[in-house]
Design an enzyme around this catalytic site. Structure first.
Site, PDB file in Angstrom:
ATOM      1  N   ASN A   1      17.810  -3.163  -0.076  1.00 49.51           N
ATOM      2  CA  ASN A   1      18.688  -2.342   0.756  1.00 49.51           C
ATOM      3  C   ASN A   1      20.002  -3.114   0.922  1.00 49.51           C
ATOM      4  O   ASN A   1      20.188  -4.173   0.308  1.00 49.51           O
ATOM      5  CB  ASN A   1      18.020  -1.962   2.085  1.00 49.51           C
ATOM      6  CG  ASN A   1      17.752  -3.170   2.968  1.00 49.51           C
ATOM      7  OD1 ASN A   1      18.352  -4.236   2.797  1.00 49.51           O
ATOM      8  ND2 ASN A   1      16.858  -3.012   3.919  1.00 49.51           N
TER       9      ASN A   1
ATOM     10  N   ALA B   1       0.840  -1.204   0.000  1.00 50.97           N
ATOM     11  CA  ALA B   1       0.000   0.000   0.000  1.00 50.97           C
ATOM     12  C   ALA B   1       0.873   1.252   0.000  1.00 50.97           C
ATOM     13  O   ALA B   1       0.582   2.226  -0.707  1.00 50.97           O
ATOM     14  CB  ALA B   1      -0.924  -0.022   1.219  1.00 50.97           C
TER      15      ALA B   1
ATOM     16  N   GLY C   1      20.696   4.176   2.298  1.00 51.23           N
ATOM     17  CA  GLY C   1      20.422   5.201   3.308  1.00 51.23           C
ATOM     18  C   GLY C   1      21.086   6.516   2.946  1.00 51.23           C
ATOM     19  O   GLY C   1      20.979   6.995   1.814  1.00 51.23           O
TER      20      GLY C   1
ATOM     21  N   ASP D   1       9.926   2.223   0.737  1.00 49.09           N
ATOM     22  CA  ASP D   1       8.687   2.108  -0.056  1.00 49.09           C
ATOM     23  C   ASP D   1       8.490   3.346  -0.920  1.00 49.09           C
ATOM     24  O   ASP D   1       8.007   3.255  -2.057  1.00 49.09           O
ATOM     25  CB  ASP D   1       7.481   1.930   0.864  1.00 49.09           C
ATOM     26  CG  ASP D   1       7.589   0.682   1.717  1.00 49.09           C
ATOM     27  OD1 ASP D   1       8.251  -0.280   1.276  1.00 49.09           O
ATOM     28  OD2 ASP D   1       7.039   0.672   2.825  1.00 49.09           O
TER      29      ASP D   1
ATOM     30  N   GLU E   1       5.789  -9.206   1.465  1.00 50.33           N
ATOM     31  CA  GLU E   1       4.935  -9.337   2.653  1.00 50.33           C
ATOM     32  C   GLU E   1       3.661 -10.136   2.370  1.00 50.33           C
ATOM     33  O   GLU E   1       2.761 -10.166   3.204  1.00 50.33           O
ATOM     34  CB  GLU E   1       4.578  -7.953   3.210  1.00 50.33           C
ATOM     35  CG  GLU E   1       5.740  -7.303   3.926  1.00 50.33           C
ATOM     36  CD  GLU E   1       5.356  -6.024   4.659  1.00 50.33           C
ATOM     37  OE1 GLU E   1       6.029  -5.717   5.647  1.00 50.33           O
ATOM     38  OE2 GLU E   1       4.411  -5.330   4.230  1.00 50.33           O
TER      39      GLU E   1
HETATM   40  O1  RIB Z   1       8.224  -0.480   4.951  1.00 48.82           O
HETATM   41  C1  RIB Z   1       7.466   0.038   5.992  1.00 48.82           C
HETATM   42  C2  RIB Z   1       6.270  -0.814   6.250  1.00 48.82           C
HETATM   43  O2  RIB Z   1       6.694  -2.090   6.669  1.00 48.82           O
HETATM   44  C3  RIB Z   1       5.361  -0.314   7.328  1.00 48.82           C
HETATM   45  O3  RIB Z   1       4.365   0.569   6.856  1.00 48.82           O
HETATM   46  C4  RIB Z   1       4.796  -1.581   7.930  1.00 48.82           C
HETATM   47  O4  RIB Z   1       3.441  -1.778   7.690  1.00 48.82           O
HETATM   48  C5  RIB Z   1       5.640  -2.711   7.359  1.00 48.82           C
HETATM   49  O5  RIB Z   1       4.951  -3.428   6.438  1.00 48.82           O
END
Ligand code: RIB
Length: 316
Positions: free
Chosen positions: A194, A49, A232, A263, A145
């Protein structure tokens, strides 16, 4: 023969949705230790998201999202949040499990530790996504994820359709095997990692290089993909497998919270690539956006819009 219509460029993110529960602490608890925080804050998160929101804010191409949320208030609010960002949620399923939650602690340096309760994310299904989402001109964005096999199937569907695939190997699945990674990269165009994910991908692929630059070049050559490593404050490393890798600088900022910076990079990079930018130019824009995203608390709450990125880029 009549000219073929060019497919419209777009970004399609398939991945996780979480609600982030965030505590600020002086130092992150070690095993067996308890630390206190005055309160917690609730934010919209989940790597998938987050990447969709970053792409929608930073580009003008249409963005769609597929994944799964629970049949609960958290899931409904996460769905609304994506719609409010003009993201198409037609392929966001409502699953039996509860909406994913991430428990995040942030220390005084802005570093974080995250535990994700996956919940509905484990019910994301690539086979249930409408065929129209997989098309030439489209850039698919994946992270780790949701179940690996679902990401792999989505990558293969997009490759077959003639679109491009960006894989963000975050977090590296505990049980990822050498042939899993090889199968995924065979259906991918760009791998974003990373520093620790770069090392893990190299180890899994039996590469022995000790420096990030050499490892990125070796991975790019082995799998014929572009490797982008986010380092970073040290900026970003881009290896295309043909020429020597190049380093792009980060923007110096006062770091409050690094959650979602990776993200932001991936989403902004995907939006720029779908909009026609070359890999290095898209990475330069994404690196600046990721730095901007470290200035305030939260993932999506900290992501910059296009004008802010443009201003920071031109202020160089
Ligand atoms: O990369 C950051 C995200 O990792 C967070 O928003 C958390 O939900 C995890 O999924």
């Amino acid at each position: 023969m009549p000219a073929m219509a060019q497919p419209s460029p777009s970004v399609f993110v398939f991945g996780s949705v979480n609600i982030d529960l965030v505590c600020r602490v002086a130092a992150i608890a070690r095993p067996g230790e308890t630390v206190l925080s005055p309160r917690y804050e609730q934010y919209f998160g989940g790597k998938g998201a987050n990447q969709a929101v970053a792409a929608a804010r930073a580009s003008t191409v249409p963005v769609a999202f597929a994944g799964a949320v629970g049949d609960d208030d958290l899931g409904r609010s996460a769905r609304d949040q994506l719609s409010n960002e003009a993201i198409d949620t037609g392929n966001l399923r409502t699953a039996a499990e509860r909406t994913g939650c991430a428990f995040i602690t942030i220390d005084r340096n802005g570093e974080n530790a995250i535990t994700v309760a996956s919940g509905a994310n484990l019910e994301a299904m690539a086979g249930a996504i409408e065929p129209a989402c997989f098309a030439a001109g489209c850039v698919l964005v994946l992270q780790m994820e949701i179940p690996f096999e679902q990401s792999l199937l989505a990558a293969q569907r997009m490759k077959t359709a003639g679109g491009r695939v960006i894989v963000n190997l975050a977090p590296v699945p505990d049980d990822l095997r050498q042939d899993d990674l090889a199968r995924l990269l065979a259906a991918s165009d760009v791998l974003v990692v990373n520093e620790s994910e770069l090392a893990a991908a190299g180890r899994l692929s039996q590469l022995a290089e000790s420096e990030p630059d050499a490892m990125a070049e070796a991975l790019a050559a082995k799998f014929s993909v572009a490797i982008i490593a986010t380092l970073g404050a040290d900026g970003v490393l881009v290896a295309d497998g043909e020429t020597a890798s190049q380093r792009l600088p980060a923007l110096p900022v006062e770091v409050v919270d690094t959650t979602g910076a990776g993200d932001t990079f991936v989403g902004v990079f995907a939006g720029a690539l779908a909009g026609g930018a070359l890999t290095a130019d898209a990475a330069r824009r994404a690196a600046v956006a990721a730095s901007l995203a470290c200035r305030t608390l939260g993932a999506q709450s900290a992501m910059p819009r296009a004008e802010e990125i443009d201003a920071a880029l031109s202020g160089r």
